[in-house]
Design a protein around this motif. Structure first.
Motif, PDB file in Angstrom:
ATOM      1  N   UNK A 223      -1.830   3.244   5.656  1.00  0.00           N
ATOM      2  CA  UNK A 223      -2.422   3.037   6.432  1.00  0.00           C
ATOM      3  C   UNK A 223      -3.981   4.229   6.848  1.00  0.00           C
ATOM      4  N   UNK A 224      -3.198   5.764   6.457  1.00  0.00           N
ATOM      5  CA  UNK A 224      -3.882   6.406   6.905  1.00  0.00           C
ATOM      6  C   UNK A 224      -4.706   6.494   5.186  1.00  0.00           C
ATOM      7  N   UNK A 225      -3.799   6.352   4.325  1.00  0.00           N
ATOM      8  CA  UNK A 225      -5.052   6.479   2.757  1.00  0.00           C
ATOM      9  C   UNK A 225      -6.120   5.564   2.707  1.00  0.00           C
ATOM     10  N   UNK A 226      -6.061   4.014   3.987  1.00  0.00           N
ATOM     11  CA  UNK A 226      -6.870   3.229   3.618  1.00  0.00           C
ATOM     12  C   UNK A 226      -7.752   3.562   4.222  1.00  0.00           C
TER      13      UNK A 226
ATOM     14  N   UNK B   7      -7.025  -1.879  -6.136  1.00  0.00           N
ATOM     15  CA  UNK B   7      -6.092  -3.056  -5.524  1.00  0.00           C
ATOM     16  C   UNK B   7      -6.779  -2.235  -3.883  1.00  0.00           C
ATOM     17  N   UNK B   8      -6.258  -1.043  -3.810  1.00  0.00           N
ATOM     18  CA  UNK B   8      -6.580  -0.205  -2.545  1.00  0.00           C
ATOM     19  C   UNK B   8      -8.028  -0.688  -1.856  1.00  0.00           C
ATOM     20  N   UNK B   9      -8.835  -0.599  -2.654  1.00  0.00           N
ATOM     21  CA  UNK B   9     -10.565  -0.633  -2.409  1.00  0.00           C
ATOM     22  C   UNK B   9     -10.880  -2.674  -2.691  1.00  0.00           C
ATOM     23  N   UNK B  10     -10.227  -3.478  -3.343  1.00  0.00           N
ATOM     24  CA  UNK B  10      -9.799  -4.712  -2.935  1.00  0.00           C
ATOM     25  C   UNK B  10      -9.130  -5.205  -1.149  1.00  0.00           C
ATOM     26  N   UNK B  11      -8.300  -4.732  -0.471  1.00  0.00           N
ATOM     27  CA  UNK B  11      -8.106  -4.828   0.717  1.00  0.00           C
ATOM     28  C   UNK B  11      -8.794  -4.364   1.304  1.00  0.00           C
TER      29      UNK B  11
ATOM     30  N   UNK C 233       0.584  -0.838  -0.075  1.00  0.00           N
ATOM     31  CA  UNK C 233       0.187  -0.195  -0.057  1.00  0.00           C
ATOM     32  C   UNK C 233       0.763   1.147   0.243  1.00  0.00           C
ATOM     33  N   UNK C 234       2.288   1.221  -0.448  1.00  0.00           N
ATOM     34  CA  UNK C 234       3.220   2.720  -0.359  1.00  0.00           C
ATOM     35  C   UNK C 234       3.521   2.739  -1.944  1.00  0.00           C
ATOM     36  N   UNK C 235       3.902   3.612  -2.182  1.00  0.00           N
ATOM     37  CA  UNK C 235       4.338   3.534  -3.418  1.00  0.00           C
ATOM     38  C   UNK C 235       5.754   2.616  -4.064  1.00  0.00           C
TER      39      UNK C 235
END
Lengths: 251, 197
Positions: free
Chosen positions: B185-188, B18-22, A74-76
């Motif tokens: 995590x902040x973005x999630x 993918x972020x949504x998937x997580x 979840x990071x670039x």
């Protein structure tokens, strides 16, 4: 305020992490996805995956790997190694890479940098330079440091930036593997004279070295491999140290 | 719940998916107006150049569709800029949801300000349900050369030599300049709050 970045680098061959890694809390130390996700969780700001696979199958394997990294990290992250054509980059970015890095192929055909920047934007084009100090100056080396050129690192970096490179990943071959610290002079020269971020690489051995490269050389980011893989320095401790030293860091 | 991700000629759509998937949510990448209109949530992502993106949206009729949406909409990066009134990037008239001008970063002295801004920066002055679980001064990942100026719709501020809008909100339209899908995590947590709106 924009922070300095800590970037672990993972060498990949045939879809596996090459350099020896020894982490207790991951199932498979050779799995680049697990290792990458662990670094992300520990506070790494970005990751670089360098593919050193030499087989014909590499493109397909790499694209699949990149997709799986993007799915779990979840990071670039940047993907590099053997990228020579616009189509290679297109596949990698579509697979989920945030940036790609080019090295020898861009030096041999500098127009590649223009083409990539035009097609995908400078923000995802990292120019990697391997450089060695000899005869009073820093020269560009190609093919993983095996081939010397008579072009100075600063001149090539400046040209690449004017062609659209969005970041410079500068590895000092003199310092790489020594654990005696980063090459502060050439890193500083590039960082203070180019209007794109400079990622310093090669020579990290202690936490103090990171302070030096950020404060003295004004590097925007610092990359290291073995000290992280062998847990000689752990990212949470490094970030805490930098924070205490007044370096602007995500903490 | 149906989450539509607007498909157009801009990058990073896969990362959003993918972020949504997580978060256990499967999004649909689509440019079908009916599918977008009927979704519970709409995400308008994007990395790219403003005028080309606007041209594409107009060709597909997505420009009118986006501004008429009633459900929560989240613009990301270029998505935020396109929801503004106008961008300096190739003098582009944008969608105009936010009455804000998008300008290019200017270095006060040569090389002081590296452009694009690439990396993690903190967001402050947070006042939107989007940030319900995101603490003040959290770090988010930014990659951009243009920024939205401060406005009454600003709900998060970031500083890169000047203060600018890290996030905007007006009615059902939410927009962030950073990449929540790449901001750990902040973005999630931000994405999770958006999905719960």
């Amino acid at each position: 305020m924009l922070t300095k970045r800590i970037i672990p680098c993972l060498d990949i061959k045939d879809g596996r992490t090459v350099k020896g890694v020894n982490f207790e809390n991951i199932r498979d130390a050779g799995d680049p996805i697990e290792l990458g996700a662990l670094y992300a969780q520990q506070g790494a700001d970005e990751l670089v995956f360098l593919d050193i696979t030499a087989t014909n199958e590499r493109r397909k394997t790499l694209a699949e790997l990149v997709t799986n990294i993007a799915r779990h990290v979840n990071i670039p992250f940047t993907v590099g190694g053997g990228i020579a054509a616009v189509e290679d980059v297109s596949v990698l970015l579509q697979s989920g890479a945030d940036k790609i890095s080019v090295n020898t192929s861009a030096f041999k055909r500098p127009e590649l940098v223009d083409e990539l920047a035009r097609e995908f934007g400078s923000q995802c084009i990292v120019l990697a330079i391997d450089t060695r100090f000899e005869d009073g100056d820093w020269y560009v080396y190609l093919n993983g440091g095996r081939v010397k050129t008579d072009v100075k690192a600063y001149d090539w970096a400046r040209e690449a930036v004017s062609r659209g490179a969005g970041e410079i990943l500068l590895t000092s071959m003199n310092n790489d593997g020594t654990k005696q610290g980063f090459a502060l002079d050439i890193t500083g020269l590039l960082s203070q004279n180019l209007n794109v971020p400079v990622i310093a690489s090669g020579g990290a051995g202690t936490m103090e070295h990171f302070v030096d490269v950020f404060e003295t050389a004004q590097a925007d980011a610092a990359l290291a491999a073995s000290i992280f893989h062998y847990k000689e320095i752990e990212i949470p401790a490094l970030k805490q140290y930098l924070y205490k030293k007044g370096v602007n860091i995500r903490f | 719940m149906k989450t539509a991700i607007i498909k157009y000629n801009a990058g990073n759509i896969r990362s959003v998916l993918f972020a949504l998937e997580r978060l256990g949510v499967s999004g649909t990448v689509t440019d079908d107006p009916e599918e977008i209109r009927s979704a519970d949530k709409v995400i308008f992502p994007g990395v790219g150049e403003a005028s080309t993106a606007m041209q594409y949206l107009r060709q597909k009729g997505l420009d009118k569709l986006i501004v008429s949406l009633q459900q929560p909409v989240l613009g990301i990066c270029l998505g935020l800029q396109l929801l503004c009134r106008h961008s300096e990037e190739n003098d582009t008239t944008c969608l105009g949801v936010f009455d804000v001008e998008v300008k290019r970063f200017q270095s006060p002295v040569p090389n002081l300000l590296k452009i694009p801004q690439i990396g993690w920066n903190n967001i402050a002055g947070l006042h939107s349900t989007l940030f319900e679980h995101v603490p003040e001064n959290s770090y988010m990942y930014f990659v951009h050369s243009y920024y939205a100026a401060l406005s009454p719709d600003t709900v998060a501020i970031t500083n890169y030599v000047i203060n600018y809008s890290a996030a905007l909100q007006k009615d059902n339209f939410y927009a962030v300049q950073f990449h929540p899908e790449k901001s750990a995590d902040a973005g999630a947590r931000l994405l999770e709050s958006f999905l719960k709106l």
